[in-house]
Design a protein around this motif. Structure first.
Motif, short mmCIF file in Angstrom:
data_model
loop_
_atom_site.label_atom_id
_atom_site.label_comp_id
_atom_site.label_asym_id
_atom_site.label_seq_id
_atom_site.Cartn_x
_atom_site.Cartn_y
_atom_site.Cartn_z
N ARG A 172 3.86 -10.68 -14.96
CA ARG A 172 4.88 -9.27 -15.06
C ARG A 172 6.29 -10.05 -14.35
O ARG A 172 7.03 -8.88 -14.07
CB ARG A 172 4.38 -7.93 -14.76
CG ARG A 172 3.13 -7.63 -15.31
CD ARG A 172 2.75 -6.05 -15.22
NE ARG A 172 1.43 -5.76 -15.67
CZ ARG A 172 1.11 -5.59 -16.95
NH1 ARG A 172 1.79 -6.11 -17.84
NH2 ARG A 172 -0.29 -5.20 -17.25
N LEU A 173 6.13 -11.22 -14.27
CA LEU A 173 7.68 -11.54 -13.74
C LEU A 173 8.66 -11.55 -14.92
O LEU A 173 9.77 -11.37 -14.57
CB LEU A 173 7.52 -13.00 -13.54
CG LEU A 173 6.58 -13.24 -12.34
CD1 LEU A 173 6.30 -14.75 -11.91
CD2 LEU A 173 7.14 -12.71 -10.90
N VAL A 174 8.25 -11.31 -16.17
CA VAL A 174 9.27 -11.50 -17.50
C VAL A 174 8.48 -10.36 -18.39
O VAL A 174 7.49 -10.39 -18.56
CB VAL A 174 9.33 -12.84 -18.16
CG1 VAL A 174 10.20 -12.64 -19.26
CG2 VAL A 174 9.87 -13.85 -17.10
N THR A 175 9.39 -9.54 -18.67
CA THR A 175 9.04 -8.34 -19.50
C THR A 175 9.93 -7.78 -20.54
O THR A 175 11.16 -8.44 -20.47
CB THR A 175 8.51 -7.16 -18.70
OG1 THR A 175 9.49 -6.60 -18.07
CG2 THR A 175 7.33 -7.50 -17.72
N GLY A 176 9.57 -7.38 -21.51
CA GLY A 176 10.55 -6.57 -22.41
C GLY A 176 11.48 -7.53 -23.17
O GLY A 176 10.94 -8.39 -23.81
#
Length: 137
Positions: free
Chosen positions: A49-53
């Motif tokens: 979850r270091l990069v989301t959306g």
């Protein structure tokens, strides 16, 4: 991740500059491996979850586009290789002019300060801004 991404473009460039179709294909395949490495790292970032959306969506789109175009490049090169119509004139070449240095008549010298930093007093010191440098050398 940056290293894997840079490796993709670097390998494509190196293969192209070798002016050999076989090398170009081989280096594109190496680039494919680096791209796979980058894809794995993107998955890790997603999992952690270091990069989301939107940022993740954009990253995955860029990765998908890059993978598609690299695969098309490799397929096109292999098709040309099979057909035997590779044009070697597309390689990167230098003009036939010799290299000319404006100060070729001067003896070699290290810039002031560099000689001391290197602990080397064998070479004459040259000041980059002094007009009398040419006369002193």
């Amino acid at each position: 991740m940056r290293s894997a991404a840079v490796s993709v473009t670097s390998n494509i460039a190196e293969g192209y500059c070798r002016v050999s179709q076989g090398d170009y294909i081989r280096f594109c395949e190496i680039a494919r491996g680096s791209l796979g490495e980058l894809g794995s790292q993107i998955q890790d970032c997603e999992r952690w979850r270091l990069v989301t959306g939107d940022q993740l969506t954009s990253l995955l789109e860029q990765y998908g586009d890059t993978t598609f175009f690299l695969e098309r490049l490799i397929a096109g090169l292999k098709k040309k290789q099979k057909a035997g119509d590779w044009d070697k004139s597309f390689g990167v070449k230098e003009s036939s002019e010799a290299y000319v240095a404006e100060d070729a008549d001067l003896p070699f010298g290290l810039l002031e300060g560099i000689s001391e930093e290197l602990g080397n007093s064998e070479f004459p010191r040259v000041s980059p801004s002094s007009p009398e440098t040419k006369e002193e050398a």
